[in-house]
Structures are given as C-alpha cells and as structure tokens.
Motif scaffolding. Sequence first.
Motif, PDB file in Angstrom:
ATOM      1  N   GLY A 158       2.470  -5.937   6.682  1.00 23.72           N
ATOM      2  CA  GLY A 158       2.830  -6.848   7.695  1.00 23.72           C
ATOM      3  C   GLY A 158       1.799  -7.926   7.914  1.00 23.72           C
ATOM      4  N   GLU A 159       2.134  -8.589   9.314  1.00 19.18           N
ATOM      5  CA  GLU A 159       1.387  -9.679   9.380  1.00 19.18           C
ATOM      6  C   GLU A 159      -0.405  -9.219   9.828  1.00 19.18           C
ATOM      7  OE1 GLU A 159       1.107 -13.404  12.733  1.00 19.18           O
ATOM      8  OE2 GLU A 159       3.034 -11.733  12.761  1.00 19.18           O
ATOM      9  N   GLY A 160      -1.071 -10.032   9.481  1.00 18.20           N
ATOM     10  CA  GLY A 160      -2.627  -9.676   9.603  1.00 18.20           C
ATOM     11  C   GLY A 160      -2.954  -8.558   8.897  1.00 18.20           C
ATOM     12  N   CYS A 161      -2.388  -8.063   7.531  1.00 16.57           N
ATOM     13  CA  CYS A 161      -2.659  -7.319   6.681  1.00 16.57           C
ATOM     14  C   CYS A 161      -2.422  -5.841   7.355  1.00 16.57           C
ATOM     15  CB  CYS A 161      -4.237  -7.206   6.044  1.00 16.57           C
ATOM     16  SG  CYS A 161      -4.324  -8.951   5.177  1.00 16.57           S
ATOM     17  N   ASN A 162      -1.702  -5.685   8.151  1.00 16.96           N
ATOM     18  CA  ASN A 162      -1.498  -4.350   9.000  1.00 16.96           C
ATOM     19  C   ASN A 162      -0.415  -3.431   7.860  1.00 16.96           C
ATOM     20  OD1 ASN A 162      -2.998  -4.808  11.226  1.00 16.96           O
ATOM     21  ND2 ASN A 162      -1.418  -5.937  12.126  1.00 16.96           N
ATOM     22  N   LEU A 163      -0.817  -2.412   7.653  1.00 18.25           N
ATOM     23  CA  LEU A 163       0.148  -1.451   6.962  1.00 18.25           C
ATOM     24  C   LEU A 163       0.984  -0.557   7.832  1.00 18.25           C
ATOM     25  CD1 LEU A 163      -2.632  -0.635   4.114  1.00 18.25           C
ATOM     26  CD2 LEU A 163      -0.408  -2.200   4.276  1.00 18.25           C
ATOM     27  N   THR A 164       2.046  -0.386   7.721  1.00 15.74           N
ATOM     28  CA  THR A 164       2.993   0.556   8.135  1.00 15.74           C
ATOM     29  C   THR A 164       3.526   1.377   7.219  1.00 15.74           C
ATOM     30  OG1 THR A 164       3.672  -1.125   9.844  1.00 15.74           O
ATOM     31  CG2 THR A 164       4.958   0.605   9.684  1.00 15.74           C
ATOM     32  N   PRO A 165       3.533   2.967   7.322  1.00 17.24           N
ATOM     33  CA  PRO A 165       4.199   3.822   6.634  1.00 17.24           C
ATOM     34  C   PRO A 165       5.724   3.894   6.708  1.00 17.24           C
ATOM     35  CG  PRO A 165       2.863   5.038   8.401  1.00 17.24           C
ATOM     36  CD  PRO A 165       2.531   3.394   8.610  1.00 17.24           C
ATOM     37  N   THR A 166       6.180   3.912   5.732  1.00 12.42           N
ATOM     38  CA  THR A 166       7.806   4.141   5.646  1.00 12.42           C
ATOM     39  C   THR A 166       8.321   5.404   5.631  1.00 12.42           C
ATOM     40  OG1 THR A 166       7.826   3.829   3.530  1.00 12.42           O
ATOM     41  CG2 THR A 166       7.986   1.526   4.885  1.00 12.42           C
ATOM     42  N   LYS A 167       7.432   6.432   5.286  1.00 12.40           N
ATOM     43  CA  LYS A 167       7.852   7.680   5.286  1.00 12.40           C
ATOM     44  C   LYS A 167       6.889   8.884   5.758  1.00 12.40           C
ATOM     45  CE  LYS A 167      10.539   7.006   0.855  1.00 12.40           C
ATOM     46  NZ  LYS A 167      10.621   7.675  -0.464  1.00 12.40           N
ATOM     47  N   GLU A 168       6.357   8.229   6.968  1.00  7.97           N
ATOM     48  CA  GLU A 168       5.680   9.043   7.874  1.00  7.97           C
ATOM     49  C   GLU A 168       5.832  10.474   8.247  1.00  7.97           C
ATOM     50  OE1 GLU A 168       2.480   8.309  11.800  1.00  7.97           O
ATOM     51  OE2 GLU A 168       4.648   7.034  11.385  1.00  7.97           O
TER      52      GLU A 168
END
Length: 349
Positions: A158-168
Amino acid sequence: MGNISSSHSSGHRRRISAGSRRNHPPPPPPLTPQPEIAAHHFAYSGPPPYAPQYPNPSHPVHYPPYHYNGYFPPPQPPPPHHHHPHYPPPYPCGPVMAPPAPYVEHQRAVTIRNDVNIKKETLRIEPDEENEGRFLVCFTFDATVSGSMTIFFFAKEGEGCNLTPTKENHLAPVTVDFEEGLGQKFRQQAGTGIDFSMFEESELLKVGDMDIYPLAVKAVASPSNTDESGETPTPGNTNSQTTQAVFEKDKGEFRVKVIKQILLVNGVRYELQEIYGIGNSMESDVDENDQGKDCVICLSEPRDTIVHPCRHMCMCNGCAKVLRFQTNRCPICRQPVERLLEIKVGPEE
C-alpha cells in the motif's frame, strides 16, 4: 513406220528432259547490288555494371567509355527522370546525411544510506523439523542498526510501502527483532511456516491480479535509534527494505524467486536494481592490469557510469559524455539508452 519411230524418239527425249530438270534445278536469279555501308569509327556502350546507386541529378555523371578501335565516344547526357507527381523523385537532390544521434541525459548518482539489507540471493525456504509439511523462511542480512523483521504471506503493498496480509486467517505475519551486525542468519520460528497444501498452486507461482505477492519480507530500522544529527526519527520517516517474491517449482519442490526489492528512506520509495559490471570495479583484489574493470571504450579509465535501462556499468564518465552526443546505443548490448548515471564505487575516505 517413220512416224512411229519419230513419235517414240520425241517421247524419249521428253523423259530425259524431265529427269534432267529434277536433278539439276535452274540457277537463281542474279542479285541486285547493294550500296556499300560506310564503316563507322565510334561504338556507344551503356553505363558500367556497377553504377552509383544514388547519382546527383544536378551534377550529371559521365561514365568512362569503352575503348574501341583506338577511339573514344563523346560524353552522353543522363536520361531524364520520369516519376509520378505524387511521389518523390527516385534520387535525393543532395548528399545523404545521417540523422543526428538523439541526446542522452547524463546524471550523477546520489548516495543513500541503507540501514538494513537482505541479501536476496540467500532467500530460501527450509523444511520445519517440528511440523511436517511446513516450510520456514531463511536468509542472510546486514544491519547497521537494530530493528525488526516481519514475514508476510500473500501481502499487498500500500501507500508508504505498508504491507497488508490478504490471508491473515490462514497465515498471520511473523515479526522478529534483530540487533546490529553484519552477515546475520535469519530463520523463521518453528510452527509459523507455510503449508503449501493449503493454497492453490497457481496462487503460489505468480503475482496476483491486485499485486499480491505470495511472500514478502520487510526489514525495519528501529525508530528508537537516533540519526547522525542526534534527532530521533519519526515513525513515518523510518527507513526500511521490502523484498517481494514468488515461489517456483523445480523438480517437484518449491523454491523462492525474488521479484523486486524496495527501499524506503525518509519517506521516499526507491526500487533496487542490479548493476552489471559493478563487481569488477569495486573489487580491490583485482590486478590493476585487468581490463575487466576498465572502460570498454578507452580501456584506461575505471568504469563509473551506468547505462539505463539495461544497467551495464561499462564506461568512464569522460567517454560517456562524448558518447551521448554520438549514439544512443549501449556499447555492450546495443540497446537504446535513456540516460547515463555516474556513480562513485571507490572506498570511502
């Protein structure tokens, strides 16, 4: 009796006369004398077999005549050009000039400090001895400060190189702290690895439609460390490095394939790329007479200029400044050059 004899005699003469006509045809009629043809002293030949391809019509080309009987023919004018009015003439009206080479921009590299660096060639997976069927992420990294390392599975940037798990729900991110040091070995905690049987193989082998990477490793420098100015950096300006990868199958076993590495420094995102030829220029053990670290054009100065986008480090800055006005092709691969980047690879003073 006399008449019969006379008739027989004349008939015999006729037969002899007919036979003689068949064996000896009459002579041909006499030929009419023709006027004598005056001998000429000139022979005109066509153009030589290898005529110029694009003669200049404004300056007629006089082809050299063939030698004949000791005489030379006078020069002949070139034939007129007949062409369609809607099409250009078949020959240019002047000398053919090569188009000038496009201008290539020459830039200088800016030094950026990278606090944490994951060596992407060491990124791999190993079986978990405590949990059969699971695999743990392992790699080697360098750190000039302390910080934390987070392993993401099926993450989206995402913005600012933030990572979001999609299968947490299936695999939660795993975070581990690290200390300052070079050549450190990282191994994921037992029981937190990935089980490939839980996912479709197509999801593991490629990047998803929403830029979802099956594996991502984010190394963050601790914000508690102060910078060179003595000020504590804010969390928004924390330096970090993100390594995004997919899995590939080789002989029935999964392996890690790195796609890209991203560096975040003072809120600015940089994508790291390989430079071909920089290893020879930075090696101090290489003999000075080794041409592997010299400019491929002058063969005397060290290489310090990178060609983009092929990323060949093959020239010195002096030759690069001349080359950008003459051609836009890389001396190594002959691909088009968009810009030249000059860097300094010598030891820091």
